[in-house]
Write a protein that holds these residues in place. Structure first.
Motif, short mmCIF file in Angstrom:
data_model
loop_
_atom_site.label_atom_id
_atom_site.label_comp_id
_atom_site.label_asym_id
_atom_site.label_seq_id
_atom_site.Cartn_x
_atom_site.Cartn_y
_atom_site.Cartn_z
N ALA A 124 -1.31 -19.74 13.95
CA ALA A 124 -1.48 -20.79 12.95
C ALA A 124 -0.28 -20.80 12.01
N GLU A 125 -0.12 -21.88 11.35
CA GLU A 125 0.95 -21.98 10.37
C GLU A 125 0.63 -21.06 9.19
N ALA A 126 1.60 -20.32 8.75
CA ALA A 126 1.39 -19.40 7.65
C ALA A 126 1.33 -20.18 6.34
N PRO A 127 0.31 -19.91 5.51
CA PRO A 127 0.25 -20.58 4.22
C PRO A 127 1.42 -20.14 3.34
N SER A 128 1.74 -20.97 2.40
CA SER A 128 2.87 -20.64 1.53
C SER A 128 2.50 -19.47 0.63
N GLY A 129 3.43 -18.63 0.38
CA GLY A 129 3.25 -17.47 -0.46
C GLY A 129 4.30 -16.44 -0.11
N GLU A 130 4.68 -15.67 -1.07
CA GLU A 130 5.78 -14.73 -0.87
C GLU A 130 5.34 -13.43 -0.21
N PHE A 131 4.09 -13.03 -0.39
CA PHE A 131 3.61 -11.74 0.11
C PHE A 131 2.56 -11.95 1.21
N PHE A 132 2.43 -10.92 2.07
CA PHE A 132 1.41 -10.94 3.12
C PHE A 132 0.81 -9.55 3.24
N VAL A 133 -0.33 -9.48 3.92
CA VAL A 133 -1.00 -8.20 4.21
C VAL A 133 -1.13 -8.11 5.72
N GLN A 134 -0.58 -7.02 6.31
CA GLN A 134 -0.70 -6.82 7.76
C GLN A 134 -1.84 -5.86 8.02
N CYS A 135 -2.73 -6.28 8.93
CA CYS A 135 -3.94 -5.50 9.22
C CYS A 135 -3.90 -4.82 10.58
N GLY A 136 -2.83 -4.95 11.32
CA GLY A 136 -2.73 -4.27 12.60
C GLY A 136 -1.75 -4.95 13.52
N ALA A 137 -1.33 -4.20 14.55
CA ALA A 137 -0.49 -4.71 15.63
C ALA A 137 -1.09 -4.18 16.92
N PHE A 138 -1.48 -5.08 17.82
CA PHE A 138 -2.24 -4.70 19.00
C PHE A 138 -1.49 -5.07 20.27
N SER A 139 -1.67 -4.26 21.31
CA SER A 139 -1.03 -4.55 22.59
C SER A 139 -1.82 -5.56 23.39
N LYS A 140 -3.12 -5.68 23.13
CA LYS A 140 -3.97 -6.63 23.85
C LYS A 140 -4.35 -7.77 22.92
N PRO A 141 -4.24 -9.01 23.41
CA PRO A 141 -4.61 -10.14 22.54
C PRO A 141 -6.08 -10.15 22.16
#
Length: 198
Positions: A124-141
């Protein structure tokens, strides 16, 4: 508890090597004694390694035992009178015996299970804002999609992005660092590891 090898620190290195080799020799001798081969290997070493072990082969007769009965001659047994067919008078026709036909059992067709493919996560398109929170990186979709659904259940709109073979799940749109840090602490209290990014 004291170190069992502390005595090695106080000794000369040559003396330590001699002690260890002596211990190894004792273990080797004990091994051969336990196997019963010490005499054989001693003779082998003393003759210079040119020694062949002689093996004696003895024939042994096995005495008669009830476990192994003597062979009996099997004579053909007489068939009982009931089994012998009676002679048919000449001129009469003999009808073949009737055999009841049994139907073959119907084969049940088993269809293989249908494979359900999970659609790849939406980007999805990322909403505007300077900061983000990453909750994980996964090998399987599928795992990235599950994390996105979990975050959606908590009231956040997460985005899954495929990046170099991984699917990272992020929440965008934080205007300030404090706002993003509050979300990180709330997610960590829910058991979701996350971190802040800019």
């Amino acid at each position: 508890m004291s170190n069992p090898f502390a005595f090695l620190k106080r000794r000369d290195p040559v003396e330590t090597i001699i002690i260890l080799l002596g211990g190894l020799l004792v273990v080797v001798i004990a091994f051969f004694i336990a196997r019963g081969d010490l005499d054989y290997y001693t003779e082998y070493l003393l003759t210079g390694g040119v020694f062949e072990r002689k093996i004696e082969v003895k024939e042994v007769e096995i005495p008669f035992s009830s476990y192994f009965p003597e062979e009996e001659e099997f004579l053909p047994q007489e068939t009982p009178q009931e089994m012998v067919p009676s002679p048919v008078p000449e001129g009469e026709e003999v009808s073949p015996p009737r055999v009841a036909a049994t139907p073959f059992p119907e084969e049940k067709r088993v269809e293989p299970p249908r494979e359900t493919k999970t659609p790849p996560p939406r980007v999805a398109e990322a909403p505007s804002g300077e900061f983000f929170v990453q909750c994980g990186a996964f090998s399987k979709p599928e795992n990235a999609q599950k994390m996105g659904e979990t975050l959606k259940g908590l009231g956040y709109q997460a985005v899954s992005e495929p990046v170099s073979g991984l699917y990272r799940v992020r929440i965008y749109g934080f205007q300030s660092r404090d706002e993003a840090e509050k979300v990180v602490s709330k997610l960590k209290s829910q058991g979701i590891e996350s971190f802040l990014g800019k």
